[in-house]
Scaffold this active site. Sequence first.
Site, PDB file in Angstrom:
ATOM      1  N   ARG A 130      -5.367 -26.271   4.806  1.00 25.72           N
ATOM      2  CA  ARG A 130      -4.577 -25.885   5.977  1.00 25.72           C
ATOM      3  C   ARG A 130      -3.105 -26.239   5.740  1.00 25.72           C
ATOM      4  O   ARG A 130      -2.207 -25.469   6.075  1.00 25.72           O
ATOM      5  CB  ARG A 130      -5.078 -26.612   7.239  1.00 25.72           C
TER       6      ARG A 130
ATOM      7  N   ASP B 159     -18.916 -21.788  12.555  1.00 19.71           N
ATOM      8  CA  ASP B 159     -17.987 -22.524  13.428  1.00 19.71           C
ATOM      9  C   ASP B 159     -18.803 -22.994  14.628  1.00 19.71           C
ATOM     10  O   ASP B 159     -19.973 -22.606  14.786  1.00 19.71           O
ATOM     11  CB  ASP B 159     -16.836 -21.591  13.844  1.00 19.71           C
TER      12      ASP B 159
ATOM     13  N   GLN C  82      -6.145 -20.450  10.002  1.00 22.46           N
ATOM     14  CA  GLN C  82      -7.389 -20.992   9.462  1.00 22.46           C
ATOM     15  C   GLN C  82      -7.919 -20.115   8.332  1.00 22.46           C
ATOM     16  O   GLN C  82      -8.349 -20.611   7.284  1.00 22.46           O
ATOM     17  CB  GLN C  82      -8.440 -21.086  10.581  1.00 22.46           C
TER      18      GLN C  82
ATOM     19  N   ARG D  58      -0.493 -22.995  20.154  1.00 13.69           N
ATOM     20  CA  ARG D  58      -1.951 -22.905  20.344  1.00 13.69           C
ATOM     21  C   ARG D  58      -2.160 -22.686  21.828  1.00 13.69           C
ATOM     22  O   ARG D  58      -1.808 -23.543  22.636  1.00 13.69           O
ATOM     23  CB  ARG D  58      -2.646 -24.183  19.864  1.00 13.69           C
TER      24      ARG D  58
ATOM     25  N   CYS E 212     -14.346 -24.348   9.722  1.00 13.36           N
ATOM     26  CA  CYS E 212     -12.955 -24.682  10.044  1.00 13.36           C
ATOM     27  C   CYS E 212     -12.800 -26.111  10.559  1.00 13.36           C
ATOM     28  O   CYS E 212     -11.713 -26.683  10.465  1.00 13.36           O
ATOM     29  CB  CYS E 212     -12.390 -23.692  11.056  1.00 13.36           C
TER      30      CYS E 212
ATOM     31  N   HIS F 173      -7.533 -16.779  14.857  1.00 15.18           N
ATOM     32  CA  HIS F 173      -7.060 -18.023  14.222  1.00 15.18           C
ATOM     33  C   HIS F 173      -6.643 -17.697  12.780  1.00 15.18           C
ATOM     34  O   HIS F 173      -7.270 -18.152  11.820  1.00 15.18           O
ATOM     35  CB  HIS F 173      -8.194 -19.060  14.257  1.00 15.18           C
TER      36      HIS F 173
HETATM   37  N1   CP Z   1      -9.588 -25.955  12.364  1.00 16.15           N
HETATM   38  C1   CP Z   1      -8.675 -26.295  13.295  1.00 16.15           C
HETATM   39  O1   CP Z   1      -7.857 -25.484  13.750  1.00 16.15           O
HETATM   40  O2   CP Z   1      -8.711 -27.615  13.639  1.00 16.15           O
HETATM   41  P1   CP Z   1      -7.933 -28.303  14.841  1.00 16.15           P
HETATM   42  O3   CP Z   1      -8.531 -27.788  16.113  1.00 16.15           O
HETATM   43  O4   CP Z   1      -8.197 -29.777  14.644  1.00 16.15           O
HETATM   44  O5   CP Z   1      -6.471 -27.965  14.741  1.00 16.15           O
HETATM   45  N1  NVA Z   2     -13.572 -21.567  17.593  1.00 14.80           N
HETATM   46  C1  NVA Z   2     -13.042 -22.902  17.755  1.00 14.80           C
HETATM   47  C2  NVA Z   2     -12.129 -23.230  16.619  1.00 14.80           C
HETATM   48  C3  NVA Z   2     -11.549 -24.618  16.659  1.00 14.80           C
HETATM   49  C4  NVA Z   2     -10.620 -24.876  15.524  1.00 14.80           C
HETATM   50  C5  NVA Z   2     -12.340 -23.007  19.102  1.00 14.80           C
HETATM   51  O1  NVA Z   2     -11.616 -22.062  19.480  1.00 14.80           O
HETATM   52  O2  NVA Z   2     -12.513 -24.019  19.762  1.00 14.80           O
END
Ligand code: CP
Ligand code: NVA
Length: 308
Positions: free
Chosen positions: A293, A226, A138, A108, A265, A135
């Site tokens: 997930r 989101d 997701q 990430r 998400c 993502h």
């Molecule tokens: N939806 C998602 O990716 O959640 P986290 O940020 O908790 O991993």
């Molecule tokens: N769009 C959000 C998703 C978190 C899972 C972010 O990037 O923070």
Amino acid sequence: MTRHFLNLADAGGNAVAAMLGDALDRKAARKGWAKGRVDADAPLAGRVLAMIFEKNSTRTRVSFDMAMRQLGGSAMVMEAGGMQLGRGESIADTARVLSRMVDAIMIRTDDHAKIEELAHYATVPVINGLTNQSHPCQIMADLMTILERGLALPGLEVAWLGDGNNVLASLIEAAGMMRFNLRVGGPAAYAPDMEFVERALALGAAITITTDAAQAAAGAQVVVTDCWVSMGQTGGEAKRTALHPYQVDEALMSRTAPGAIFLHCLPAHRGEEVTDTVIDGTQSAVWDEAENRLHAQKSILRWALGQL
Ligand code: CP
Ligand code: NVA
């Protein structure tokens, strides 16, 4: 060829469909089991996943860890700041070293270019656990949740309300690949990544981008939103003000098709992009989506390691 999963296109439509089928089957096969019990076939026995986090996470971290446990393998979590990566070791050298020690890497990161570089130098699969650009993991869980609710993907009417962010980019990619119709409602200043839109349009997707929230929601079978301000973004207050007309509330949901479902998400910012009444209401599928997930990740890992 090493199977990286940086975006859905790395797998392609057939593999995405195969992963979704596998995820649904494996979920059904272990219904009612203790969460830490290993699947009967333990397909990733002896395999290890390394996870690197440059940003916070709850679902991605826990679901990948549990996925490896249920598949019979194991996982380790590393915060990027605690690695030599955090004090200047190159991404290339990190990729070379990890490739000698583990079977797959999930990262990430705040910069999509970094995951591309990692994948370039890694000789084991690299999986996108969220970047500023996309993502895909997701959206695999979202597609699984839609199928689980008895909806077919081709021709499905999906509405996205809010920011043109990383999650939306992967949803747009999925629309092209799985042939569903997507209406994006949001301010012009926060429009989606047009490269993703153009690629999906070239695949024959019907994608409408509008500043009219009601038009986006009208007749939708699935409504997705989101957070308005993603991790690492600044300019929060102005953005929140601009996005307020795109809040998913009961009035907006009343415009959707009968039986429409709501996806997010998570984490949710209740009272911003979604009201309590919607996220806690009967149309919300967000807790199944979060659980999925785990199941979707297992199939992504199996695909990346050549089992699907
Ligand atoms: N939806 C998602 O990716 O959640 P986290 O940020 O908790 O991993
Ligand atoms: N769009 C959000 C998703 C978190 C899972 C972010 O990037 O923070």
